[in-house]
Design an enzyme around this catalytic site. Structure first.
Site: not given
Ligand code: APR
Length: 244
Positions: A102, A119, A187
């Site tokens: 994040n 990131h 998450g």
């Molecule tokens: N609690 C737990 N998990 C959650 C919640 C919550 N309240 N809300 C959503 N999620 C989960 C979703 O099920 C999903 O698996 O969080 C995850 C979010 O995934 P992404 O949107 O893909 O985010 P992330 O994994 O951080 O993405 C990685 O991709 O584009 C980029 O640079 C950006 O740092 C980011 C990277």
């Protein structure tokens, strides 16, 4: 919520622990995730138009404005119970490494020390040419603000698709993952490399993998424990079960 006795005992003995977090951890603060259907940022915007060096070269103002909008969204929110629970864990576990994908800075705001930001951080801005950080700049409706040292265009201090992760942060995250006893993946969809490989690096060295997510992910079948739900609910309950 009931947590397995083995997990509670392990946490109590304070082994080396790594927690990797993603956008889901900040969802309950009101920030949008990236890949959740309907609500995720990448469901509405194209990452290749906004989050890559090519996009910035093509239309710097569009990219600058999109990040300015996200920066304001981040400024308006506060850490949630999940962020605070992770900060609490760091107070109980002497060797606790928090790694985040994040860019919102909410872990630090919640009191987590030494957060590894893989990131970058959206509140920071640097020159796209000389790399110097800018503390302030004048926004202009037509063009991207310029570096006061070299005149290059300013850009957000975040890692875009196709860019390498900052080396010291990545090395520290890999090293911690390789020696930890417990690895939490919280998450994150676990599909963006190289962050996604950290859980596998830990698993290959025999660490216990704990996943907390609203939905199953590609990591779920590898995880020793999968807790499905909101991290802002599950993490405080875990802290309570172990230490309070
Ligand atoms: N609690 C737990 N998990 C959650 C919640 C919550 N309240 N809300 C959503 N999620 C989960 C979703 O099920 C999903 O698996 O969080 C995850 C979010 O995934 P992404 O949107 O893909 O985010 P992330 O994994 O951080 O993405 C990685 O991709 O584009 C980029 O640079 C950006 O740092 C980011 C990277």
């Amino acid at each position: 919520m009931d947590f397995p006795g083995r997990l509670v005992r392990l946490l109590k003995t304070s082994p080396r622990v790594v927690a990797l977090t993603g956008a889901g951890v900040s969802q309950e603060s009101g920030l949008r995730t990236f890949r959740d259907a309907q609500t995720g940022l990448w469901a509405q915007y194209k990452s290749e138009d906004l989050a890559s060096p090519q996009a910035f070269a093509r239309d710097p103002k569009l990219v600058w404005d999109w990040y300015a909008w996200r920066r304001e969204a981040v400024k308006a929110v506060r850490p949630n119970a999940g962020h605070y629970a992770l900060a609490e864990m760091a107070r109980h576990i002497s060797n606790f490494t928090l790694v985040t994908q994040n860019v919102d800075g909410l872990h630090r705001m919640a009191g987590s020390p030494d957060v590894i930001e893989l990131h970058g951080n959206i509140q920071r801005v640097r020159c796209s040419v000389c790399g110097e950080f800018a503390d302030d700049w004048i926004d202009d409706p037509v063009s991207v603000p310029r570096c006061s040292s070299c005149g290059g265009m300013l850009r957000p201090h975040v890692v875009w698709f196709g860019e390498p992760l900052p080396r010291p942060e990545l090395e520290a995250a890999i090293e911690a993952s390789q020696v930890c006893r417990l690895f939490f993946s919280i998450g994150t969809s676990g599909v963006v490399q190289p962050a996604a490989t950290l859980a596998h690096a830990a698993n290959d060295r025999g660490a216990i993998i704990v996943e907390i997510n609203a939905e199953p992910t590609p990591l779920t079948s590898t995880a020793d424990y999968f807790f499905q739900g909101k991290s802002g609910v599950i993490l405080p309950e875990l802290v309570k079960a172990v230490w309070l």
